[in-house]
Design an enzyme around this catalytic site. Structure first.
Site, short mmCIF file in Angstrom:
data_model
loop_
_atom_site.label_atom_id
_atom_site.label_comp_id
_atom_site.label_asym_id
_atom_site.label_seq_id
_atom_site.Cartn_x
_atom_site.Cartn_y
_atom_site.Cartn_z
N ARG A 130 -0.27 2.28 -5.37
CA ARG A 130 0.62 1.48 -4.51
C ARG A 130 0.43 -0.02 -4.72
NH1 ARG A 130 -3.28 3.85 -1.42
NH2 ARG A 130 -4.70 2.49 -0.25
N TYR A 131 -0.67 -0.39 -5.38
CA TYR A 131 -0.95 -1.81 -5.61
C TYR A 131 -0.57 -2.29 -7.01
CZ TYR A 131 -3.79 -1.26 -1.40
OH TYR A 131 -4.22 -0.99 -0.14
N THR A 132 -0.58 -1.41 -7.97
CA THR A 132 -0.34 -1.83 -9.36
C THR A 132 1.14 -1.69 -9.73
OG1 THR A 132 -0.85 0.38 -10.20
CG2 THR A 132 -2.67 -1.19 -10.05
#
Length: 759
Positions: A130-132
């Site tokens: 979800r962050y990359t």
């Protein structure tokens, strides 16, 4: 048939298929094995990908995540992959995606990531999906560019709602370029990455000269080329053997350079962590097995992804020998397995040599290009067919307009009137009014000419193997020019690294090894200290000490007559109270340590028991790697071992003397040559003590010393000391085995004796 007969028939019918357990398990395991081999663990020779990798790349292309697009959240890609093509675990899918984005894992990364995608120190330290964010790299285009050109077969996805490619039409041998690793059932694969330009050069050679041997291909492919660089130190002969068989091992080594007095490690072997290497070196330092190293630092940063600094203790350290030791004992040099196992064009897994692998890929590429050309030829002919119809319409534009305006079914009338096909008629009816200009006719004729030329060229290439090979060659060379780069891993033949002997790693310094009554040991730097004045644990006290060097072995003698060895440099510092020998050695239960010996292996020491027997021994005879020690001195029942005495002087025995003091204050001095030199045993009588007096505890030998010519003897009693010079010792001389002469009054209770060299 009656109702009862019908009931009986139903009761006799068994809808359950029955199989022998052996048959069922064998089939089930075989099915599972083939699934793991073909659909999970092993790559396909054509595109060099496993199914999950292929689906990730295809899903990203469907999302429009090409190199020119913006990055999108990795969770979006993983969601599409799982929901449309690969209904498995999201973490495994994301991990496969991360692996293709790590420039230290893939020689030519397929995914371009933003965010935390892991590091060489910890490849699995990547951030959550979800962050990359990610998109495809330019290199990924070599896998996808021909996908929609009729080059591959398509198959329904897992739920039959979509189609997915069976494989990708790779324009380059990705299997060799990025390598592969995987574990299946009963087999595995380990294919190292290679340099794109070298591989293309070998493929072109094989394309032009099919009889080229594996050895000749090795003239182009020098060896694997790892993304992290380093040095490949495997001999050329072994590399050729690996490529000829598809199996073998590689030796990969870090690269380093000198900077002032420091050693700078600039590249690490493939899949080696810099922090782990530093931990391994530090562990040797803590264990006092690497005193040549003074300091370790990790100065890696964005500009220098790998910069490990090793500071030797001094400029006199042999840096090449030190690095050879580190290569042999740490991951600065590692062995990599090669097993070129993959699924071939026949759908079967097999280990292939370099020629077979490249030949099969060339066949795959040739078939792909041929399918692409045929697909293009079909499209060109279809377009020419439509253009022929459009040209007829333009040449008869008034009649066409009249038919369209007046006829109820203009399509059928057009087909009949101008003898055109359904497709041509449909194209005419779809014309816009603006396309009825004179200029459009010119454009049609121009397009017709260009397509006719392309059709002729396509037919020529498809009918000529030579022209097809030339086309493939030109495309490969163009891709090599576009995506190729210089080799990162240097190939340097070097001798196998050798660990240094433990003594070679230690700087030679004078040390004093101190042993306490309780069996605690320590080593003080220098020979000038007073070991009796050191601090000892409560209830413990000084027993013995010996002068030597840090590069020598310290030998400890217990009261059972066994000798134990420890490197002097490994002993704890005298700044503390030391450590118990029982923590590093395995003496017999109840045994206590009685003395310490150190020096060159040829040095002589006098060993004796308080029963009055002893002998000289070379120190090297007492050396042993056994934690349980080595038997050397036979101790009679009821006897104890005396503190050993060192033999100083190079001319031993020469004029050396043995001094022996008993418990009644008698001193005997006799020539050292009168005692034998043995490797082990009880020895000869030193001092005349009767067995009756010894057993009764009335008398025993208490101290021994060996004096070189000119040495004096120091006696200690109740914190007092007395020096007996060579002239004073004359009155105590006698024959070996005698009882000697009585010491002066007040010196009948001797605590210890020492040798004092001449001033």
């Amino acid at each position: 048939m009656t109702a009862s007969d019908n009931m009986q028939t139903r009761l006799e019918f068994d809808p359950v298929e029955k199989l022998a357990l052996r048959t069922f398990t064998e089939k089930a395991y075989l099915d599972y094995s083939m699934y793991v081999i073909l659909d999970r663990a092993l790559p396909y020779i054509g595109d060099g990908l496993k199914p999950v990798q292929r689906r990730i790349i295809y899903a990203m292309s469907e999302l429009g995540l090409r190199v020119t697009s913006k990055h999108k959240k990795s969770a979006r890609t993983v969601g599409d992959v799982l929901g449309k093509f690969h209904p498995h675990g999201d973490s495994a899918c994301y991990e496969a995606m991360v692996h293709m984005a790590q420039d230290f894992a893939y020689r030519y990364p397929i995914i371009d990531g933003q965010g935390n995608w892991g590091s060489t120190d910890d490849p699995k330290s990547f951030a959550a999906m979800r962050y990359t964010e990610a998109r495809l790299t330019a290199y990924a285009a070599t896998l996808l560019d021909e996908l929609e050109q009729g080059t591959v077969e398509w198959t329904p996805n897992f739920d039959g709602t979509l189609l997915e490619p069976v494989l990708l039409p790779a324009q380059l041998p990705n299997l060799l370029l990025n390598g592969a690793s995987g574990i299946a059932v009963g087999m595995s694969t380990d294919i190292p990455p290679h340099n794109l330009r070298e591989v293309v050069s070998a493929v072109v050679r094989l394309l032009e000269e099919p009889e080229t041997t594996a050895k000749q291909l090795c003239q182009h492919i020098k060896g694997p080329d790892f993304p992290t660089g380093g040095e490949l130190v495997t001999p050329r002969k072994e590399l050729n053997e690996i490529y000829a068989t598809g199996n073998g091992t590689l030796r990969l080594r870090a690269t380093w350079e000198r900077e002032d007095n420091d050693i700078i490690i600039t590249n690490l072997p493939f899949q080696v962590s810099g922090s782990k290497v530093l931990e391994q070196i530090e562990a040797q330092r803590q264990a006092k097995k690497l005193p040549l190293v003074d300091d370790l630092r990790d100065e890696s940063d964005h500009e220098n992804p790998v910069r490990l600094v090793i500071s030797p203790k001094s400029g006199k350290v042999d840096v090449d020998a030190l690095m050879g030791h580190l290569f042999a004992t740490t991951d600065l040099e590692r062995t990599l397995r090669v097993n070129m196992n993959c699924i071939g064009l026949d759908g079967r897994p097999a280990v292939r040599d370099i020629k077979t692998l490249l030949a099969e890929w060339l066949q795959f590429r040739t078939d792909t290009v041929r399918r692409r050309l045929r697909d293009r030829l079909g499209k060109v002919e279809d377009r020419l067919h439509i253009l022929d119809g459009l040209l007829i319409a333009f040449l008869n534009i008034d009649e066409v307009i009249r038919i369209i305006r007046r006829e109820d079914k203009p399509k059928e009338v057009l087909m009949k009137r101008f003898e055109i096909s359904d497709i041509q008629a449909e194209a005419i009816l779809n014309l816009r009014l603006r396309q009825l200009a004179r200029l459009e006719e010119i454009e049609i004729r121009s397009e017709q000419k260009a397509l006719a030329e392309e059709r002729d060229w396509l037919n020529q290439v498809l009918k000529s193997d030579a022209k097809l090979r030339k086309l493939i060659r030109d495309e490969l060379l163009a891709l090599a020019e576009k995506h190729g780069d210089k080799r990162r891993t240097a190939i340097v033949e070097r001798e196998a690294a050798q660990a240094l002997a433990e003594t070679a790693l230690v700087s030679s310094e004078p040390v004093t090894v101190v042993l306490s009554v309780g069996g605690w040991v320590r080593a003080a730097k220098g020979h000038e200290i007073d070991p009796a004045a050191l601090s000892y644990k409560s209830g413990d006290s000084y027993l013995a000490s010996a002068l030597g060097k840090s590069t020598q072995m310290a030998v400890f003698l217990d009261n059972a007559g066994r000798a134990y060895c420890l490197p002097a440099h490994s002993l704890p510092s005298a700044r503390g109270q030391g450590e118990p020998l029982t923590g590093r050695l395995n003496p017999a239960p109840g045994a206590g340590f009685r003395g310490v010996l150190i020096g060159e292996p040829s040095m002589r020491w006098l060993l004796a028991t308080d029963m009055g027997y002893g002998f000289f021994v070379q120190l090297g005879e007492l050396h042993s790697r056994n934690r349980a020690g080595k038997a050397c001195l036979r101790v009679p029942e009821g006897a104890d071992v005396l503190i050993p005495a060192a033999c100083a002087g190079a001319d031993f025995p020469g004029k050396a003397l043995v001094a022996a003091v008993n418990s009644e204050g008698r001193l005997l001095v006799f020539p050292a040559a009168d005692l034998p030199e043995l490797a082990r045993g009880k020895g000869n009588k030193i001092f005349g003590i009767s067995t009756r007096k010894f057993k009764a505890g009335e008398e025993k030998l208490s101290h021994i010393a060996v004096l070189a010519a000119g040495d004096s003897l120091l006696l200690f009693s109740n914190q007092r000391s007395m020096t007996l010079k060579p002239a004073d010792l004359a009155e105590y001389k006698g024959a070996r085995g005698q009882r000697g002469a009585v010491l002066p009054r007040g010196w009948r209770k001797v605590d210890r004796i020492m040798v004092a060299p001449p001033a």
